[in-house]
Motif scaffolding. Structure first.
Motif: not given
Length: 130
Positions: A92-107
């Motif tokens: 759960l933590l890894a998935r959230q970190a990956w999701h936040d990093g990926r979407h943060g980069y896109r923004r």
């Protein structure tokens, strides 16, 4: 004890006897498998369901041990909870970190393309321009 709890305890004993795995290994395996099955719907909900089932399992174990007059070891129960929840929590933590990093980069990339990116420290930026 209720018939449902007796069936649950019997099912656990059968799983240990037939799988050849230890109880801690079964905790890890079944906790992670249940989490993986529920993950696509909602990661947080999947984690909450797994911990709710694990806590109910430990409550049944505690009730059974006290009912038969055996000693209850709270640390063993805690280890079962940790064994069951370790991988689901890490996933759960890894998935959230990956999701936040990926979407943060896109923004950040979208903002830079549109030109509406504002530097965090405008005074520092202004001093660099001069």
């Amino acid at each position: 004890m209720t018939d449902g709890a007796d069936l649950w305890l019997l099912a656990k004993d059968v799983a240990v006897a037939t799988s050849g795995l230890s109880r801690p290994a079964l905790h890890v395996l079944l906790g992670t498998a249940l989490f993986a099955l529920l993950l696509p719907a909602s990661p947080i909900r999947a984690w909450a369901i797994v911990i709710a089932i694990e806590l109910a399992n430990e409550a049944v174990d505690r009730h059974h041990l006290l009912a038969i007059g055996a000693g209850f070891d709270p640390m063993a129960s805690w280890r079962d909870v940790v064994d069951t929840m370790m991988l689901p929590t890490l996933i759960l933590l890894a998935r959230q970190a990956w999701h936040d990093g990926r979407h943060g980069y896109r923004r950040r990339r979208r903002r830079a393309r549109r030109g509406d990116h504002q530097p965090a420290n405008t005074a520092l930026t202004a001093s660099r321009r001069t």
